[in-house]
Design a protein around this motif. Structure first.
Motif, PDB file in Angstrom:
ATOM      1  N   ILE A 319      31.029  36.721  46.538  1.00 55.62           N
ATOM      2  CA  ILE A 319      31.844  36.839  47.760  1.00 55.62           C
ATOM      3  C   ILE A 319      33.172  36.094  47.618  1.00 55.62           C
ATOM      4  CG2 ILE A 319      30.709  34.861  48.916  1.00 55.62           C
ATOM      5  CD1 ILE A 319      31.161  36.659  51.541  1.00 55.62           C
ATOM      6  N   GLU A 320      33.161  35.017  46.839  1.00 51.40           N
ATOM      7  CA  GLU A 320      34.392  34.230  46.698  1.00 51.40           C
ATOM      8  C   GLU A 320      35.499  35.039  46.008  1.00 51.40           C
ATOM      9  OE1 GLU A 320      31.447  33.593  45.470  1.00 51.40           O
ATOM     10  OE2 GLU A 320      31.590  33.401  43.296  1.00 51.40           O
ATOM     11  N   ASN A 321      35.114  36.101  45.318  1.00 49.75           N
ATOM     12  CA  ASN A 321      36.109  36.945  44.642  1.00 49.75           C
ATOM     13  C   ASN A 321      36.445  38.211  45.449  1.00 49.75           C
ATOM     14  OD1 ASN A 321      36.229  35.224  42.370  1.00 49.75           O
ATOM     15  ND2 ASN A 321      34.247  36.024  41.710  1.00 49.75           N
ATOM     16  N   GLY A 322      35.920  38.285  46.679  1.00 56.39           N
ATOM     17  CA  GLY A 322      36.093  39.500  47.484  1.00 56.39           C
ATOM     18  C   GLY A 322      37.542  39.833  47.797  1.00 56.39           C
ATOM     19  N   TYR A 323      38.317  38.813  48.120  1.00 57.35           N
ATOM     20  CA  TYR A 323      39.716  39.077  48.483  1.00 57.35           C
ATOM     21  C   TYR A 323      40.528  39.501  47.257  1.00 57.35           C
ATOM     22  CZ  TYR A 323      44.228  38.438  50.848  1.00 57.35           C
ATOM     23  OH  TYR A 323      45.476  38.626  51.392  1.00 57.35           O
ATOM     24  N   ASP A 324      40.232  38.878  46.108  1.00 57.19           N
ATOM     25  CA  ASP A 324      40.910  39.295  44.872  1.00 57.19           C
ATOM     26  C   ASP A 324      40.550  40.743  44.533  1.00 57.19           C
ATOM     27  OD1 ASP A 324      42.251  36.969  44.520  1.00 57.19           O
ATOM     28  OD2 ASP A 324      40.801  36.105  43.102  1.00 57.19           O
ATOM     29  N   ALA A 325      39.310  41.125  44.834  1.00 61.24           N
ATOM     30  CA  ALA A 325      38.895  42.514  44.584  1.00 61.24           C
ATOM     31  C   ALA A 325      39.727  43.463  45.441  1.00 61.24           C
ATOM     32  CB  ALA A 325      37.411  42.685  44.902  1.00 61.24           C
ATOM     33  N   PHE A 326      39.933  43.074  46.690  1.00 56.98           N
ATOM     34  CA  PHE A 326      40.745  43.894  47.609  1.00 56.98           C
ATOM     35  C   PHE A 326      42.178  44.036  47.077  1.00 56.98           C
ATOM     36  CE2 PHE A 326      43.603  43.624  51.421  1.00 56.98           C
ATOM     37  CZ  PHE A 326      43.431  44.926  51.866  1.00 56.98           C
ATOM     38  N   LEU A 327      42.777  42.906  46.697  1.00 53.70           N
ATOM     39  CA  LEU A 327      44.150  42.951  46.174  1.00 53.70           C
ATOM     40  C   LEU A 327      44.201  43.748  44.868  1.00 53.70           C
ATOM     41  CD1 LEU A 327      45.357  39.273  46.777  1.00 53.70           C
ATOM     42  CD2 LEU A 327      45.716  41.283  48.222  1.00 53.70           C
ATOM     43  N   GLY A 328      43.177  43.562  44.046  1.00 59.09           N
ATOM     44  CA  GLY A 328      43.109  44.296  42.777  1.00 59.09           C
ATOM     45  C   GLY A 328      43.040  45.798  43.015  1.00 59.09           C
ATOM     46  N   MET A 329      42.266  46.199  44.022  1.00 62.86           N
ATOM     47  CA  MET A 329      42.179  47.633  44.365  1.00 62.86           C
ATOM     48  C   MET A 329      43.554  48.160  44.782  1.00 62.86           C
ATOM     49  SD  MET A 329      42.116  49.655  47.244  1.00 62.86           S
ATOM     50  CE  MET A 329      41.831  48.383  48.483  1.00 62.86           C
ATOM     51  N   LEU A 330      44.265  47.383  45.595  1.00 65.37           N
ATOM     52  CA  LEU A 330      45.604  47.834  46.024  1.00 65.37           C
ATOM     53  C   LEU A 330      46.550  47.958  44.824  1.00 65.37           C
ATOM     54  CD1 LEU A 330      46.212  45.724  49.289  1.00 65.37           C
ATOM     55  CD2 LEU A 330      45.628  48.159  49.144  1.00 65.37           C
ATOM     56  N   ARG A 331      46.314  47.137  43.791  1.00 69.39           N
ATOM     57  CA  ARG A 331      47.171  47.174  42.596  1.00 69.39           C
ATOM     58  C   ARG A 331      46.711  48.206  41.574  1.00 69.39           C
ATOM     59  NH1 ARG A 331      47.279  41.219  42.992  1.00 69.39           N
ATOM     60  NH2 ARG A 331      45.354  41.204  41.803  1.00 69.39           N
ATOM     61  N   GLY A 332      45.541  48.800  41.791  1.00 71.00           N
ATOM     62  CA  GLY A 332      45.060  49.821  40.853  1.00 71.00           C
ATOM     63  C   GLY A 332      44.123  49.293  39.784  1.00 71.00           C
ATOM     64  N   GLU A 333      43.485  48.147  40.015  1.00 74.68           N
ATOM     65  CA  GLU A 333      42.590  47.594  38.993  1.00 74.68           C
ATOM     66  C   GLU A 333      41.217  48.269  38.976  1.00 74.68           C
ATOM     67  OE1 GLU A 333      42.665  43.368  39.699  1.00 74.68           O
ATOM     68  OE2 GLU A 333      44.821  43.285  39.264  1.00 74.68           O
ATOM     69  N   ASN A 334      40.973  49.150  39.923  1.00 74.28           N
ATOM     70  CA  ASN A 334      39.676  49.843  39.972  1.00 74.28           C
ATOM     71  C   ASN A 334      39.757  51.227  39.345  1.00 74.28           C
ATOM     72  OD1 ASN A 334      41.433  50.482  42.272  1.00 74.28           O
ATOM     73  ND2 ASN A 334      39.762  51.780  42.991  1.00 74.28           N
ATOM     74  N   THR A 335      38.610  51.638  38.784  1.00 74.91           N
ATOM     75  CA  THR A 335      38.382  53.053  38.470  1.00 74.91           C
ATOM     76  C   THR A 335      37.160  53.427  39.288  1.00 74.91           C
ATOM     77  OG1 THR A 335      39.278  52.787  36.260  1.00 74.91           O
ATOM     78  CG2 THR A 335      37.883  54.715  36.626  1.00 74.91           C
ATOM     79  N   GLY A 336      37.257  54.487  40.078  1.00 67.90           N
ATOM     80  CA  GLY A 336      36.179  54.793  41.023  1.00 67.90           C
ATOM     81  C   GLY A 336      36.185  53.778  42.149  1.00 67.90           C
ATOM     82  N   LYS A 337      35.056  53.664  42.808  1.00 65.41           N
ATOM     83  CA  LYS A 337      34.982  52.816  44.013  1.00 65.41           C
ATOM     84  C   LYS A 337      34.998  51.321  43.668  1.00 65.41           C
ATOM     85  CE  LYS A 337      34.267  52.084  48.411  1.00 65.41           C
ATOM     86  NZ  LYS A 337      35.355  51.083  48.395  1.00 65.41           N
ATOM     87  N   MET A 338      35.835  50.580  44.362  1.00 64.49           N
ATOM     88  CA  MET A 338      35.826  49.116  44.225  1.00 64.49           C
ATOM     89  C   MET A 338      34.802  48.543  45.198  1.00 64.49           C
ATOM     90  SD  MET A 338      37.155  46.480  42.648  1.00 64.49           S
ATOM     91  CE  MET A 338      38.858  46.074  42.232  1.00 64.49           C
ATOM     92  N   VAL A 339      33.863  47.773  44.659  1.00 60.34           N
ATOM     93  CA  VAL A 339      32.763  47.233  45.456  1.00 60.34           C
ATOM     94  C   VAL A 339      32.628  45.744  45.134  1.00 60.34           C
ATOM     95  CG1 VAL A 339      30.238  47.278  45.721  1.00 60.34           C
ATOM     96  CG2 VAL A 339      31.485  49.430  45.495  1.00 60.34           C
ATOM     97  N   VAL A 340      32.327  44.955  46.148  1.00 61.01           N
ATOM     98  CA  VAL A 340      32.059  43.530  45.921  1.00 61.01           C
ATOM     99  C   VAL A 340      30.554  43.314  46.057  1.00 61.01           C
ATOM    100  CG1 VAL A 340      32.510  41.180  46.697  1.00 61.01           C
ATOM    101  CG2 VAL A 340      34.318  42.918  46.847  1.00 61.01           C
ATOM    102  N   SER A 341      29.983  42.702  45.048  1.00 62.86           N
ATOM    103  CA  SER A 341      28.549  42.429  45.069  1.00 62.86           C
ATOM    104  C   SER A 341      28.337  40.969  45.471  1.00 62.86           C
ATOM    105  CB  SER A 341      27.964  42.701  43.686  1.00 62.86           C
ATOM    106  OG  SER A 341      26.634  42.271  43.660  1.00 62.86           O
ATOM    107  N   THR A 342      27.513  40.763  46.511  1.00 62.92           N
ATOM    108  CA  THR A 342      27.314  39.398  47.010  1.00 62.92           C
ATOM    109  C   THR A 342      25.940  38.847  46.617  1.00 62.92           C
ATOM    110  OG1 THR A 342      26.707  40.457  49.084  1.00 62.92           O
ATOM    111  CG2 THR A 342      28.884  39.520  48.976  1.00 62.92           C
ATOM    112  N   ILE A 343      25.261  39.554  45.743  1.00 65.02           N
ATOM    113  CA  ILE A 343      23.935  39.114  45.334  1.00 65.02           C
ATOM    114  C   ILE A 343      24.077  37.806  44.553  1.00 65.02           C
ATOM    115  CG2 ILE A 343      21.885  39.716  43.977  1.00 65.02           C
ATOM    116  CD1 ILE A 343      22.843  42.676  44.236  1.00 65.02           C
ATOM    117  N   ARG A 344      23.250  36.800  44.873  1.00 65.64           N
ATOM    118  CA  ARG A 344      23.306  35.588  44.057  1.00 65.64           C
ATOM    119  C   ARG A 344      21.918  35.136  43.666  1.00 65.64           C
ATOM    120  NH1 ARG A 344      25.487  30.792  48.070  1.00 65.64           N
ATOM    121  NH2 ARG A 344      24.746  31.669  49.980  1.00 65.64           N
TER     122      ARG A 344
END
Ligand code: NAP
Length: 344
Positions: A319-344
């Motif tokens: 979860i601590e990387n969730g916001y970076d995942a969002f920004l990364g998606m806006l920048r095009g760092e994803n292929t297919g669906k960008m998903v954040v996994s919170t399993i610990r």
């Protein structure tokens, strides 16, 4: 009714709050990961341990205060969005501890959810994260946008922008499966272009960063296009208007190229072509198309089972990387669906 299994619950949960409204690109200071107490669910509610949550382009719009089809995120409150998780306490009929549910209280580890707003999902039928993408909101957007809004028919030549993203890759594959004469995609890297052609069976694809879109589209679709599925707006929409044939159709799904602009985007310069070519440009909101859900799940489920339709996810852990995942998606760092996994 199931008794809440409160003794097993943790004392606190972490969640992402919006703390300031971005101007232009969102910054790290616009959000905060906060620790809040976990509370027992009230009558008719369930407590869900989120396993995956979705980060989507439309969330950028919800960070602004502008009037829209969906309310802005409130400041100092958790952000919202699609999530799948496991029920850990229930005070709602029909929901038991251990059930898996899809709901709208993402961006947090534990969610107190109105059971009426949760849908049970089957973890044996598909990986749970698939209910956020290929079998979820983005998949339905592709399905409804292509078949309902663009009135796709066999033999159409289809161009889709944002083609390696969650919606776009499904649009291109669905068009191919249903007999498109040609499927063309654009994406932001040579690697994504290769993926579209080599793995997903697009007839042609180009990297929009490598040269003017109208030139690359003309080369990829020398006979023109019947359908344009717009995820990007800007120069992509202008190029598509130029390439569309008479009676062509456009599904206006998203305009991500302008989501972080601070000034309004100029429109396509070739709008008069809409008249001469009798084009139809129509917006889509996926929320208008949940009546297609049954047909969508059945058809897409069978394409997945047969291997005709593929999907990819870019999964960011923690979860601590969730916001970076969002920004990364806006920048095009994803292929297919960008998903954040919170399993610990
Ligand atoms: P996505 O495509 O998985 O992720 C966003 C992608 O946008 C990035 O990977 C990036 O890929 C691309 N992008 C970012 N900036 C760009 C730019 N300046 N020019 C061109 N491409 C850019 O996201 P998604 O969830 O599938 O959504 C795709 C579009 O559909 C978005 O516009 C979204 O708002 C819209 N949408 C609409 C609805 C609706 O109901 N209307 C529902 C879902 C989604 P590259 O590497 O290719 O740049």
């Amino acid at each position: 009714m199931t008794d809440p299994t409160l003794p097993q619950l943790p004392a606190t949960s972490r969640e992402w709050h919006l703390v300031a409204r971005p101007h232009g690109w969102p910054e790290a200071e616009d959000v905060a990961l906060r620790e809040v107490p976990v509370v027992a669910p009230g009558e008719g509610r369930i407590l869900v341990r989120n396993l995956h949550f979705s980060v989507d382009p439309y969330m950028r719009g919800r960070m602004d205060e502008t009037k829209s089809y969906i309310p802005a995120f409130a400041l100092d409150r958790p952000m919202e969005g699609g999530a799948v998780g496991e029920v850990v306490a229930s005070r709602a009929d029909g929901f038991a501890v251990g059930d898996h549910v899809l709901h709208f209280s993402g961006w947090r580890e534990y969610a107190d959810v109105d059971a009426a707003q949760a849908v049970k999902v089957d973890a044996d039928l598909a990986p749970l994260s698939a209910y956020l993408g290929v079998l979820g909101m983005t998949g339905l957007t592709a399905y409804a946008g292509l078949f309902e809004v663009a009135s796709f028919k066999e033999g159409d030549a289809v161009f889709v922008s944002g083609a390696a993203g969650a919606v776009g890759n499904q649009v291109g594959q669905m068009a191919r499966i249903k007999g498109a004469s040609r499927v063309i995609g654009s994406a932001g890297s040579d690697e994504k272009v290769k993926y579209l052609v080599d793995e997903l069976g697009f007839d042609a694809a180009f990297n929009y960063k490598n040269g003017p879109v109208h030139e690359q589209l003309a080369a990829a679709a020398p006979d023109g296009i019947d359908v344009y599925f717009d995820n990007v707006g800007g120069d992509h929409l202008e190029a598509a208007i130029g390439a569309l044939k008479v009676h062509g159709r456009v599904t206006v799904c998203g305009m991500i190229s302008g989501y972080n602009d601070t000034e309004p985007h100029p429109g396509p310069r070739n709008m008069p072509m809409i008249i001469g070519k009798r084009l139809r440009l129509q917006g889509i909101l996926v929320g208008d198309h949940y009546d297609l859900q049954g047909r969508f799940v059945q058809e897409v489920g069978s394409w997945l089972a047969s291997g005709e339709l593929k999907y990819r996810e870019t999964v960011v852990e923690g979860i601590e990387n969730g916001y970076d995942a969002f920004l990364g998606m806006l920048r095009g760092e994803n292929t297919g669906k960008m998903v954040v996994s919170t399993i610990r």
